[in-house]
Design a protein around this motif. Structure first.
Motif, short mmCIF file in Angstrom:
data_model
loop_
_atom_site.label_atom_id
_atom_site.label_comp_id
_atom_site.label_asym_id
_atom_site.label_seq_id
_atom_site.Cartn_x
_atom_site.Cartn_y
_atom_site.Cartn_z
N ALA A 101 0.83 -1.21 0.00
CA ALA A 101 0.00 0.00 0.00
C ALA A 101 0.86 1.25 0.00
O ALA A 101 0.52 2.26 -0.63
CB ALA A 101 -0.92 -0.01 1.22
N PHE A 102 1.99 1.20 0.70
CA PHE A 102 2.91 2.35 0.71
C PHE A 102 3.42 2.64 -0.70
O PHE A 102 3.52 3.80 -1.11
CB PHE A 102 4.06 2.06 1.67
N LEU A 103 3.73 1.58 -1.45
CA LEU A 103 4.16 1.76 -2.83
C LEU A 103 3.00 2.13 -3.73
O LEU A 103 3.14 2.96 -4.64
CB LEU A 103 4.82 0.47 -3.34
N GLY A 104 1.86 1.50 -3.49
CA GLY A 104 0.71 1.74 -4.36
C GLY A 104 0.20 3.16 -4.31
O GLY A 104 -0.50 3.60 -5.24
N ARG A 105 0.52 3.89 -3.26
CA ARG A 105 0.09 5.29 -3.19
C ARG A 105 0.66 6.12 -4.32
O ARG A 105 0.14 7.20 -4.63
CB ARG A 105 0.51 5.91 -1.85
N PHE A 106 1.74 5.63 -4.93
CA PHE A 106 2.41 6.37 -6.00
C PHE A 106 2.12 5.77 -7.37
O PHE A 106 2.87 6.01 -8.32
CB PHE A 106 3.91 6.40 -5.74
N ASP A 107 1.06 5.00 -7.46
CA ASP A 107 0.67 4.44 -8.76
C ASP A 107 0.31 5.58 -9.71
O ASP A 107 -0.24 6.62 -9.30
CB ASP A 107 -0.52 3.49 -8.58
N GLU A 108 0.60 5.38 -10.98
CA GLU A 108 0.37 6.44 -11.97
C GLU A 108 -1.10 6.69 -12.24
O GLU A 108 -1.47 7.77 -12.73
CB GLU A 108 1.08 6.09 -13.28
N ASP A 109 -1.97 5.71 -11.93
CA ASP A 109 -3.40 5.92 -12.10
C ASP A 109 -3.97 6.57 -10.84
O ASP A 109 -3.73 6.11 -9.72
CB ASP A 109 -4.10 4.58 -12.36
N GLU A 110 -4.73 7.62 -11.01
CA GLU A 110 -5.23 8.37 -9.86
C GLU A 110 -6.19 7.53 -9.02
O GLU A 110 -6.16 7.59 -7.78
CB GLU A 110 -5.93 9.65 -10.35
N GLY A 111 -7.07 6.76 -9.66
CA GLY A 111 -8.01 5.94 -8.91
C GLY A 111 -7.33 4.88 -8.08
O GLY A 111 -7.68 4.65 -6.91
N VAL A 112 -6.33 4.22 -8.65
CA VAL A 112 -5.58 3.20 -7.91
C VAL A 112 -4.81 3.84 -6.76
O VAL A 112 -4.75 3.30 -5.65
CB VAL A 112 -4.62 2.45 -8.86
N SER A 113 -4.23 4.99 -7.02
CA SER A 113 -3.47 5.69 -5.98
C SER A 113 -4.37 6.05 -4.79
O SER A 113 -3.98 5.87 -3.62
CB SER A 113 -2.82 6.94 -6.56
N LYS A 114 -5.56 6.54 -5.07
CA LYS A 114 -6.49 6.89 -3.99
C LYS A 114 -6.89 5.66 -3.18
O LYS A 114 -7.02 5.73 -1.95
CB LYS A 114 -7.73 7.57 -4.57
N SER A 115 -7.09 4.54 -3.86
CA SER A 115 -7.46 3.31 -3.15
C SER A 115 -6.37 2.88 -2.19
O SER A 115 -6.62 2.53 -1.03
CB SER A 115 -7.77 2.20 -4.16
N TRP A 116 -5.12 2.89 -2.66
CA TRP A 116 -4.03 2.47 -1.78
C TRP A 116 -3.79 3.47 -0.66
O TRP A 116 -3.37 3.09 0.45
CB TRP A 116 -2.75 2.26 -2.59
#
Length: 650
Positions: free
Chosen positions: A493-508
């Motif tokens: 989740a710490f890494l997923g916060r920086f996902d390039e997709d905004e929706g995925v980033s918000k979820s993490w």
């Protein structure tokens, strides 16, 4: 003419049904019917009436003329056999034959109220004979039988049909009882609706409407003349047959009339009556939501609106609103309201049925209906999902089915509904099953980040974990023997916060805040050595997750790992923030810093990949952090540690 020949054929069939002394045609009955059916105006002339009337032609043995009233009295003992034949002939597909036989029927019975009395007196035999005619090999008989049957069943009561109790198993049908007679008519109607002849199907549609009206009226205890017992018996009989056979008809018209009848019965039935068949009833209503939805709505959403577009989302919301506000949605809501007053066994059967309906449903509307039902049950009947049985397989299967449905769902609104239900159910499901599911979700996310991965998979996985973290954060308090949340989920989740997709980033981010907050609250131990921040408590596992991300073949995951390193090394991060005086904590940070620097230096070489610039930026941030740490009183030990690890910083 053809009409006269048809009328004669019907009268001969009626005479054969009555039978003579030797079992053949009763000639007197045939003559009586012929005379009573004379309709030509020439026989009504005054000069012909005295010589050619029926009374003159049919003289008795003493030469006296026979009155027409005497003919009717003579035929009265045979009405039980004549009635079904004449009624069938009155609905013959030939209009001229039909007209002749209607006049004959009026001549024999008097028509109107008197004719209704004749039908009522011979109702049981008439229904039995007409059911045979409706399934005859002769298509004219099938047309007439369906038409006549639709006429005679109007307004009948349970007692007129034969009375008796309910029939819950059609293998033990009492043919003389009302339940057996009602089921026989339903089977005849289903067969006629699937007939090869168009005229037979048209007549069967009229019969289906009449039978639906009769069935709904018999199940309504508020109707005058229908007792509570009769209404309960009729409801139990009809619902059992419809759920077992009626809704599974291969003919679309037959299925539609069955669904319409089912909705009508559920609307008027009492809660106590539908409770025994509640689980299969809910399952069938959920599946019917998609099977009866116009296919053009799905076509418009896919072709016109497109996936993810604003018009597509509006059309999807419209579909869901139409389904919820329709008659099937109202019937389903009534059944769901009855669940909380049912037994625990019935509630668990409903959970099993929901899982089966979710796996077998083909439309988003049905899957959303399952999600709404789960949300209602979680609030009103949470005991349905809890069990002393090992693992509670029904709840676990439903939990997995909800995720698989959300992963395959293309619409945003529908996916949000399913994910919301998944999060609510996770709080009641076995903790071990929830941990296993979350672990698989993390694996699916990493797999979806690969070169052949899909954005839909990343969104589905992250949204499911976020729903569990926000709706059931208590699940993150216990990671089991493997401590899956500290070692696997929260680092990702710490890494997923920086996902390039905004929706995925918000979820993490939601997972990190909600789930991480619950984990940090539960694990308040040895804060002097581990610190109070969640990042520092699980720092080793975050670093391990970053290293795994940098080693991954996915460019997007490498980029997220580099951004995570920059967050750790930033002014608000654990490594780049305020210094600590505890030597054990500082040594722990130093080991993590050395491992990160070593891996970043190794990553500088090699091939270029999209986003590799973030790796250089992360390395520069870490060099600054290492330099600041080296200025302190433990600088010598840090430099020595880096040299032992083979890291050269210049």
């Amino acid at each position: 003419s053809e009409a006269a020949l048809g009328a004669y054929r019907e009268m001969a069939a009626a005479a054969i049904a009555v039978g003579g002394a030797g079992g053949g045609v009763n000639e007197n009955v045939l003559y009586y019917l012929i005379c009573l059916s004379t309709t030509l105006p020439v026989w009504a002339l005054e000069e012909n009436a005295s010589r050619y009337s029926a009374g003159v032609l049919l003289r008795d043995g003493e030469g006296s003329a026979v009155d027409l009233a005497a003919l009717q009295a003579t035929l009265k003992p045979h009405l039980n056999k004549l009635t079904p034949k004449l009624l069938r002939a009155c609905h013959d597909p030939n209009p001229q034959t039909r007209e002749q036989m209607e006049l004959l029927w009026k001549s024999i019975t008097g028509g109107k109220a008197e004719g209704r009395n004749v039908i009522r007196e011979n109702l049981k035999d008439t229904i039995a004979s007409l059911c045979k005619d409706a399934t005859s090999k002769l298509w004219r008989s099938r047309v007439g039988g369906c038409g006549a049957l639709a006429e005679v069943i109007v307004g009948r009561s349970w007692e007129e049909l034969g009375g008796g109790g309910a029939v819950l198993d059609e293998d033990f049908v009492e043919t003389d009882a009302a339940a057996g007679r009602l089921l026989t008519m339903w089977r005849v109607t289903m067969r006629a609706l699937d007939d090869v002849r168009g005229s037979v199907r048209e007549s069967a549609e009229a019969l289906g409407r009449a039978l639906r009206s009769l069935t709904v009226r018999l199940c309504d205890c508020k109707t005058e003349g229908v007792s509570e017992k009769e209404g309960s018996d009729a409801t139990a009989t009809v619902l059992t047959w419809l759920l077992k056979h009626g809704l599974k008809q291969p003919c679309a018209e037959a299925t539609q009339i069955c669904v319409s009848t089912l909705l009508g019965v559920v609307e008027v039935a009492r809660a106590e009556t539908i409770r025994p068949v509640l689980p299969p009833l809910i399952g069938q209503l959920i599946c019917s939501l998609s099977s009866l939805e116009p296919s053009v709505l799905n076509y418009l959403q896919l072709r016109v609106g497109g996936d993810g577009s604003e018009s597509g989302e509006k059309l999807e919301n419209l579909r869901l609103q139409l389904a919820q506000s329709g008659p099937i949605g109202d019937a389903l809501q009534k059944c769901v309201d009855v669940i909380k007053f049912s037994t625990l066994k019935t509630k668990k059967e409903v959970v099993t049925e929901l899982g089966a309906a979710l796996r077998s449903s083909v439309g988003a509307v049905s899957r959303c209906a399952v999600a709404d039902t789960v949300n209602t049950l979680v609030t009103s009947s949470p005991e349905a999902f809890k069990s002393v049985e090992l693992g509670n397989p029904s709840c676990v299967k439903l939990l997995r089915a909800l995720y698989f449905a959300s992963e395959k769902e293309r619409g945003t609104a529908a996916r949000d509904k399913i994910v919301f239900a998944l999060g609510n159910l996770a709080g009641l499901a076995p903790e071990g099953a929830v941990r296993v599911l979350i672990g698989k979700l993390c694996d699916n996310y990493e797999r979806a980040c690969g070169g052949n991965g899909s954005l839909v998979g990343r969104r589905a996985s992250s949204a499911a974990v976020a729903a569990i973290a926000s709706r059931s954060p208590v699940c993150f308090g216990d990671g089991g023997r493997r401590d899956i949340f500290a070692k696997r989920v929260l680092p990702l989740a710490f890494l997923g916060r920086f996902d390039e997709d905004e929706g995925v980033s918000k979820s993490w981010k939601k997972v990190w805040e909600e789930g991480g907050g619950e984990y940090n609250r539960v694990h308040r131990v040895d804060e002097a050595r581990l610190g109070v921040k969640l990042e520092e408590k699980i720092l080793e596992w975050i670093v391990q997750g970053v290293v795994d991300g940098l080693n991954d073949v996915s460019w997007s995951l490498r980029r997220s790992a580099c951004l995570a390193v920059r967050a750790l090394a930033g002014s608000q991060g654990v490594l780049g923030g305020s210094r600590v005086n505890n030597r054990e904590r500082r040594a722990r940070r130093a080991r993590c810093e050395a491992r990160l620097v070593k891996r970043l230096v190794e990553g500088v070489g090699g091939r270029l990949w999209n986003g590799k610039g973030t790796l250089v930026e992360a390395l520069a941030d870490m060099i600054v952090v290492v330099g600041e740490e080296g200025e302190g009183d433990v600088g010598g030990s840090l430099v020595t540690f880096y040299c032992d690890e083979g890291v050269v910083v210049g």
